[in-house]
Motif scaffolding. Structure first.
Motif, PDB file in Angstrom:
ATOM      1  N   GLY A  86       0.713  -1.127  -0.139  1.00 32.88           N
ATOM      2  CA  GLY A  86       0.301   0.391  -0.102  1.00 32.88           C
ATOM      3  C   GLY A  86       0.856   1.381  -0.180  1.00 32.88           C
ATOM      4  N   LYS A  87       2.033   1.364   0.525  1.00 31.32           N
ATOM      5  CA  LYS A  87       2.404   2.367   0.878  1.00 31.32           C
ATOM      6  C   LYS A  87       3.898   2.223   0.185  1.00 31.32           C
ATOM      7  CE  LYS A  87       0.934   4.207   4.778  1.00 31.32           C
ATOM      8  NZ  LYS A  87       1.540   4.835   6.769  1.00 31.32           N
ATOM      9  N   GLY A  88       4.394   0.962  -0.495  1.00 30.16           N
ATOM     10  CA  GLY A  88       5.978   0.970  -0.981  1.00 30.16           C
ATOM     11  C   GLY A  88       6.803   0.542   0.317  1.00 30.16           C
ATOM     12  N   ILE A  89       6.269   0.426   1.180  1.00 27.46           N
ATOM     13  CA  ILE A  89       7.472   0.340   2.369  1.00 27.46           C
ATOM     14  C   ILE A  89       7.646  -1.028   2.452  1.00 27.46           C
ATOM     15  CG2 ILE A  89       8.499   1.450   4.121  1.00 27.46           C
ATOM     16  CD1 ILE A  89       6.309   4.330   3.935  1.00 27.46           C
ATOM     17  N   GLY A  90       9.075  -1.477   2.331  1.00 24.36           N
ATOM     18  CA  GLY A  90       9.591  -3.145   2.787  1.00 24.36           C
ATOM     19  C   GLY A  90      10.165  -2.673   3.492  1.00 24.36           C
ATOM     20  N   GLY A  91      10.922  -3.557   4.161  1.00 27.51           N
ATOM     21  CA  GLY A  91      11.545  -4.425   5.282  1.00 27.51           C
ATOM     22  C   GLY A  91      11.563  -4.439   6.966  1.00 27.51           C
ATOM     23  N   GLY A  92       9.969  -3.759   6.982  1.00 19.93           N
ATOM     24  CA  GLY A  92       9.466  -3.636   8.586  1.00 19.93           C
ATOM     25  C   GLY A  92       9.067  -4.651   8.633  1.00 19.93           C
ATOM     26  N   GLU A  93       8.992  -6.115   8.270  1.00 21.48           N
ATOM     27  CA  GLU A  93       8.540  -7.290   9.040  1.00 21.48           C
ATOM     28  C   GLU A  93       8.819  -6.899  10.983  1.00 21.48           C
ATOM     29  OE1 GLU A  93      10.167  -7.264   6.435  1.00 21.48           O
ATOM     30  OE2 GLU A  93       9.135  -8.283   4.597  1.00 21.48           O
ATOM     31  N   THR A  94      10.236  -6.949  11.076  1.00 24.32           N
ATOM     32  CA  THR A  94      10.235  -7.084  12.585  1.00 24.32           C
ATOM     33  C   THR A  94       9.746  -6.251  13.505  1.00 24.32           C
ATOM     34  OG1 THR A  94      12.165  -6.197  12.489  1.00 24.32           O
ATOM     35  CG2 THR A  94      12.585  -8.331  12.541  1.00 24.32           C
ATOM     36  N   ALA A  95       9.541  -5.195  12.792  1.00 25.68           N
ATOM     37  CA  ALA A  95       8.274  -4.117  13.671  1.00 25.68           C
ATOM     38  C   ALA A  95       7.408  -4.459  13.958  1.00 25.68           C
ATOM     39  CB  ALA A  95       9.224  -2.872  13.397  1.00 25.68           C
ATOM     40  N   ALA A  96       6.622  -4.969  12.586  1.00 27.68           N
ATOM     41  CA  ALA A  96       5.122  -5.258  12.277  1.00 27.68           C
ATOM     42  C   ALA A  96       4.548  -6.490  13.457  1.00 27.68           C
ATOM     43  CB  ALA A  96       4.945  -5.336  10.481  1.00 27.68           C
ATOM     44  N   VAL A  97       5.777  -6.810  13.234  1.00 31.89           N
ATOM     45  CA  VAL A  97       5.766  -8.335  14.109  1.00 31.89           C
ATOM     46  C   VAL A  97       5.413  -7.899  15.785  1.00 31.89           C
ATOM     47  CG1 VAL A  97       6.321 -10.911  14.778  1.00 31.89           C
ATOM     48  CG2 VAL A  97       6.205 -10.413  12.330  1.00 31.89           C
ATOM     49  N   ARG A  98       6.544  -7.783  15.599  1.00 30.43           N
ATOM     50  CA  ARG A  98       6.751  -6.888  17.070  1.00 30.43           C
ATOM     51  C   ARG A  98       5.135  -5.972  17.752  1.00 30.43           C
ATOM     52  NH1 ARG A  98       8.063  -2.771  21.183  1.00 30.43           N
ATOM     53  NH2 ARG A  98       7.646  -3.615  22.842  1.00 30.43           N
ATOM     54  N   ARG A  99       5.351  -5.082  17.052  1.00 33.08           N
ATOM     55  CA  ARG A  99       3.890  -4.419  17.400  1.00 33.08           C
ATOM     56  C   ARG A  99       2.217  -5.455  17.414  1.00 33.08           C
ATOM     57  NH1 ARG A  99       6.146  -0.478  13.894  1.00 33.08           N
ATOM     58  NH2 ARG A  99       5.119  -1.242  11.919  1.00 33.08           N
ATOM     59  N   ALA A 100       2.190  -6.541  16.530  1.00 38.51           N
ATOM     60  CA  ALA A 100       1.573  -7.249  16.816  1.00 38.51           C
ATOM     61  C   ALA A 100       1.546  -8.053  17.909  1.00 38.51           C
ATOM     62  CB  ALA A 100       1.537  -8.581  15.849  1.00 38.51           C
ATOM     63  N   TYR A 101       2.694  -8.276  18.656  1.00 39.20           N
ATOM     64  CA  TYR A 101       2.622  -8.784  19.829  1.00 39.20           C
ATOM     65  C   TYR A 101       2.241  -8.448  21.107  1.00 39.20           C
ATOM     66  CZ  TYR A 101       5.177 -12.756  17.623  1.00 39.20           C
ATOM     67  OH  TYR A 101       6.099 -13.922  17.382  1.00 39.20           O
ATOM     68  N   MET A 102       2.761  -6.701  21.062  1.00 40.66           N
ATOM     69  CA  MET A 102       1.720  -5.031  21.682  1.00 40.66           C
ATOM     70  C   MET A 102       0.448  -5.301  21.643  1.00 40.66           C
ATOM     71  SD  MET A 102       4.548  -4.684  23.285  1.00 40.66           S
ATOM     72  CE  MET A 102       4.080  -3.237  24.434  1.00 40.66           C
ATOM     73  N   ARG A 103      -0.557  -5.907  20.398  1.00 38.50           N
ATOM     74  CA  ARG A 103      -1.479  -6.707  20.649  1.00 38.50           C
ATOM     75  C   ARG A 103      -2.413  -7.425  21.034  1.00 38.50           C
ATOM     76  NH1 ARG A 103      -0.314  -4.175  15.251  1.00 38.50           N
ATOM     77  NH2 ARG A 103      -0.141  -5.771  14.507  1.00 38.50           N
ATOM     78  N   TRP A 104      -1.329  -8.467  21.044  1.00 36.30           N
ATOM     79  CA  TRP A 104      -1.689  -9.885  21.659  1.00 36.30           C
ATOM     80  C   TRP A 104      -1.465  -9.602  23.698  1.00 36.30           C
ATOM     81  CZ3 TRP A 104       2.424 -12.248  24.980  1.00 36.30           C
ATOM     82  CH2 TRP A 104       1.835 -12.906  25.358  1.00 36.30           C
ATOM     83  N   LEU A 105      -0.386  -8.549  23.512  1.00 33.69           N
ATOM     84  CA  LEU A 105      -0.453  -8.073  25.495  1.00 33.69           C
ATOM     85  C   LEU A 105      -1.254  -7.645  26.248  1.00 33.69           C
ATOM     86  CD1 LEU A 105       2.257  -8.320  27.658  1.00 33.69           C
ATOM     87  CD2 LEU A 105       2.932  -6.571  26.629  1.00 33.69           C
ATOM     88  N   ASP A 106      -1.924  -7.002  25.195  1.00 32.75           N
ATOM     89  CA  ASP A 106      -3.158  -6.026  25.575  1.00 32.75           C
ATOM     90  C   ASP A 106      -3.898  -6.830  25.672  1.00 32.75           C
ATOM     91  OD1 ASP A 106      -1.922  -3.649  25.828  1.00 32.75           O
ATOM     92  OD2 ASP A 106      -2.926  -3.343  23.253  1.00 32.75           O
ATOM     93  N   THR A 107      -4.017  -8.251  24.829  1.00 28.51           N
ATOM     94  CA  THR A 107      -5.515  -9.389  25.438  1.00 28.51           C
ATOM     95  C   THR A 107      -4.703  -9.946  26.301  1.00 28.51           C
ATOM     96  OG1 THR A 107      -4.399 -10.767  24.224  1.00 28.51           O
ATOM     97  CG2 THR A 107      -5.920  -9.886  23.025  1.00 28.51           C
ATOM     98  N   GLN A 108      -3.385 -10.168  26.815  1.00 31.11           N
ATOM     99  CA  GLN A 108      -3.024 -10.702  28.227  1.00 31.11           C
ATOM    100  C   GLN A 108      -3.330  -9.390  29.247  1.00 31.11           C
ATOM    101  OE1 GLN A 108      -2.274 -14.145  28.165  1.00 31.11           O
ATOM    102  NE2 GLN A 108      -3.240 -13.755  26.061  1.00 31.11           N
TER     103      GLN A 108
END
Length: 377
Positions: A86-108
């Motif tokens: 969508g934005k043409g910005i790649g290479g951010g997988e590790t940061a995106a996965v960490r943000r996803a884990y922070m959303r998981w942490l909120d469920t805890q």
């Protein structure tokens, strides 16, 4: 001759099978996770559990943090790819996965999903709005403390040294959440390295993150159509190329050798590989059960993977991921599948993962993807 569409349908079934199989194994092992083999047999008979049984709150089929974190891994990968498209910005997988884990942490840490509002894209999204995910089911301490450290691994850093977060921890929390890295169409090497780096968000011990990488590589090979034994051996060959691999490689070699010995698979044989609390043992047990159970059914392999002293839900989940990726969702035990918590959402995440990565490189002219559920952050 198999057409492109037939091939895509098979791959789709394997992606679905991987996530759903992991959830079934997780739910099977959940009620007996902290029981010894003797205690399991006293409670359920000499065969141990033979299907989904009620947990301590009297509910059968409930999943744990293993399935929760696996879903958020998938969500993070989808959002990283959506951002790149969508934005043409790649290479951010590790940061995106960490943000996803922070959303998981909120469920805890919260009893229910938040009220929507504001521009906090990090903490919004479709998956985080699922009420059934708001349950704390024995999450690993390293996962909880590791996320608090705020570390985003360098996607280009070499592997082999202890990471800065929980450098002595190699708990199985790295492995049980890492199947989605093998479902994105990356090469086995690409899946290995991304899984290993994302494992370092919470666990810094090389054995912990190498076990996650080897598992992701196995899943990548299985989705491509390799058999179970071939996928394991090829992942082991890849693992040997990295410094500090020896502990993980030795555990996997023990699992393969034990399976090749033949003889009736038993819980006692499973326990020679460990208890599954640490990453290499959890992966080794899951691999042995998947390989040793090939002569029977996926159901028999899953039961073997949970009826032992130790981390039964994690070994069941990882074994289920392997079996589902190998056989597809159609060969999963149907009565267990329909009783597994969250199966509709799990299937939907699998479909979205498939659509985002597989359709994007296919002959579909203009695939429609629900980007509104996965904000570009």
């Amino acid at each position: 001759m198999e057409s492109q569409w037939d091939s895509m349908a098979v791959r789709h079934a394997r992606v679905r099978g991987c996530l759903l199989g992991g959830a079934i194994g997780d739910a099977l092992g959940n009620p007996v996770e902290f029981l010894s083999l003797g205690a399991i047999r006293r409670a359920y008979g000499e065969q141990g559990v033979t299907g989904l049984v009620p947990d301590e709150e009297g509910v059968a089929g409930r999943v744990t943090d293993d399935t929760q974190m696996t879903l958020f891994t998938a969500e993070g990968l989808i959002r990283a790819h959506a951002r790149a498209v969508g934005k043409g910005i790649g290479g951010g997988e590790t940061a995106a996965v960490r943000r996803a884990y922070m959303r998981w942490l909120d469920t805890q840490n919260h009893p229910a999903p938040p009220v929507r509002g504001g521009d906090d894209l990090i903490r919004t999204g479709w998956l985080r709005e699922q009420p059934w995910l708001y349950a704390r089911r024995a999450p690993g301490n390293a996962c909880l403390t590791g996320l608090a450290a705020g570390h985003v691994p360098d996607p280009l850093a070499p592997l082999g040294e202890p990471g800065p977060v929980n450098p002595g921890s190699k708990g199985c929390g790295t492995v049980m959440r890492s199947a989605p890295f093998g479902l994105t169409g990356r090469s086995a090497k690409g899946a290995f390295e991304l899984a290993a780096r994302c494992a370092q968000i919470t666990h810094g011990h090389p054995t912990g993150y190498y076990a996650a990488g080897a598992f992701a590589a196995m899943i990548a090979h299985l989705v491509e159509g390799d058999g179970l034994e071939g996928s394991v051996l090829r992942a082991m060959d890849l693992l040997r190329r990295y410094p500090g691999h020896e502990e993980t490689s030795a555990a996997l070699r023990s699992a393969v050798d034990l399976a090749l010995e033949g003889g009736r698979p038993t819980a006692e044989r499973v326990e020679t590989l460990g208890a599954g609390w640490v990453a290499e043992e959890a992966l080794a047990i899951a691999v042995y059960c998947a390989l040793a159970g090939r002569a029977g059914s996926p159901a028999q392999a899953l039961l073997l993977a949970v009826n032992h002293s130790g981390d039964s839900d994690s070994t069941g989940a990882v074994c289920g991921n392997l079996l589902g990726a190998a056989h597809g969702d159609v060969q999963l035990p149907p009565l267990w599948l329909v009783s597994t918590q969250g199966r509709a959402v799990i299937a939907e995440v699998a479909d979205d993962l498939w659509a985002q990565f597989a359709y994007a490189s296919s002959a579909y002219p203009d695939p429609v993807f629900p980007h509104e559920r996965y904000p570009h952050n």
